[in-house]
Design a protein around this motif. Structure first.
Motif, PDB file in Angstrom:
ATOM      1  N   GLN A  46    -101.625  13.768  33.880  1.00  0.00           N
ATOM      2  CA  GLN A  46    -101.093  12.433  34.182  1.00  0.00           C
ATOM      3  C   GLN A  46     -99.568  12.446  34.157  1.00  0.00           C
ATOM      4  O   GLN A  46     -98.925  11.889  35.050  1.00  0.00           O
ATOM      5  N   TYR A  47     -99.020  13.061  33.138  1.00  0.00           N
ATOM      6  CA  TYR A  47     -97.564  13.143  33.024  1.00  0.00           C
ATOM      7  C   TYR A  47     -96.973  13.838  34.247  1.00  0.00           C
ATOM      8  O   TYR A  47     -96.020  13.346  34.857  1.00  0.00           O
ATOM      9  N   CYS A  48     -97.542  14.966  34.592  1.00  0.00           N
ATOM     10  CA  CYS A  48     -97.023  15.742  35.727  1.00  0.00           C
ATOM     11  C   CYS A  48     -97.193  14.987  37.038  1.00  0.00           C
ATOM     12  O   CYS A  48     -96.324  15.037  37.897  1.00  0.00           O
ATOM     13  N   TRP A  49     -98.296  14.270  37.183  1.00  0.00           N
ATOM     14  CA  TRP A  49     -98.544  13.527  38.415  1.00  0.00           C
ATOM     15  C   TRP A  49     -97.571  12.360  38.549  1.00  0.00           C
ATOM     16  O   TRP A  49     -97.218  11.951  39.639  1.00  0.00           O
ATOM     17  N   ILE A  62     -92.879  21.310  28.732  1.00  0.00           N
ATOM     18  CA  ILE A  62     -93.783  20.197  29.007  1.00  0.00           C
ATOM     19  C   ILE A  62     -95.202  20.568  28.588  1.00  0.00           C
ATOM     20  O   ILE A  62     -95.910  19.771  27.974  1.00  0.00           O
ATOM     21  N   VAL A  63     -95.625  21.782  28.900  1.00  0.00           N
ATOM     22  CA  VAL A  63     -96.960  22.233  28.505  1.00  0.00           C
ATOM     23  C   VAL A  63     -97.072  22.227  26.984  1.00  0.00           C
ATOM     24  O   VAL A  63     -98.065  21.749  26.426  1.00  0.00           O
ATOM     25  N   LEU A  67     -99.985  20.658  24.812  1.00  0.00           N
ATOM     26  CA  LEU A  67    -100.995  21.633  24.402  1.00  0.00           C
ATOM     27  C   LEU A  67    -100.585  22.480  23.204  1.00  0.00           C
ATOM     28  O   LEU A  67    -101.333  23.365  22.795  1.00  0.00           O
ATOM     29  N   GLY A  68     -99.422  22.215  22.641  1.00  0.00           N
ATOM     30  CA  GLY A  68     -98.968  22.985  21.489  1.00  0.00           C
ATOM     31  C   GLY A  68     -98.284  24.276  21.913  1.00  0.00           C
ATOM     32  O   GLY A  68     -98.261  24.643  23.085  1.00  0.00           O
ATOM     33  N   GLU A  69     -97.733  24.933  20.933  1.00  0.00           N
ATOM     34  CA  GLU A  69     -97.001  26.173  21.189  1.00  0.00           C
ATOM     35  C   GLU A  69     -97.939  27.314  21.574  1.00  0.00           C
ATOM     36  O   GLU A  69     -99.037  27.429  21.045  1.00  0.00           O
TER      37      GLU A  69
END
Length: 174
Positions: A46-49, A62-63, A67-69
């Motif tokens: 959603q963020y990327c879109w 951003i990932v 999704l964590g490190e």
């Protein structure tokens, strides 16, 4: 793909079997991990879109935000890379230590974005006295969200009342 709110363990196992055919190891994923992964990857999609510059390719930072490190075996970042749903596609030109990632295919981005949306107000939240209000949302009229909206509308796990709320709100505009 399962009709459930997140990809089913059966689908993932089938995908993993296909991906790992002939290999000695098999990646196992628990239902809890899948639920958590689908929630977070939905938020990432959603963020990327929503951000045109990062719609199909996005920075490692951003990932990590969603999704964590990367680095420990239990991170969602590592899991999604092992599943092949995200792939490294390059390096940041300003920092060679940071990678650029993309979903396996743009349709994964659309699918995961749709899976992560619970409320129809995400697409359309008209505030008649102030259409520019920060909580107002008009994504339904934005062509970039068309496929995501159609995937969301086709979800069988959503109550019809959620879909009807959106349709009723749209008909009140006319």
């Amino acid at each position: 793909v399962s009709q459930s709110r997140y990809l089913s363990p059966q689908f993932v196992n089938s995908l993993l079997h296909w991906q790992n055919e002939g290999k000695k190891y098999r990646l196992s994923v628990t239902s809890k991990q899948l639920k958590q992964l689908n929630h977070q990857i939905g938020k990432l999609a959603q963020y990327c879109w929503d951000h045109e510059l990062t719609r199909f390719r996005f920075h490692e930072d951003i990932v990590c935000k969603f999704l964590g490190e990367q680095g420990n075996d239990s991170s969602l970042f590592n899991l999604v890379l092992k599943l092949g749903w995200l792939n490294k596609v390059g390096e940041d030109v300003n920092n060679k230590n940071k990678n650029i990632y993309a979903f396996f295919h743009p349709s994964f981005t659309e699918y995961f974005a749709a899976v992560g949306i619970e409320d129809s107000r995400f697409f359309f939240n008209h505030i008649s006295y102030n259409p520019n209000h920060s909580r107002a949302s008009y994504r339904i009229f934005d062509t970039q969200w068309r496929e995501v909206f159609l995937l969301w509308l086709g979800r069988e796990d959503l109550a019809k009342s959620k879909k009807n709320r959106l349709i009723n709100a749209l008909t009140l505009l006319s």
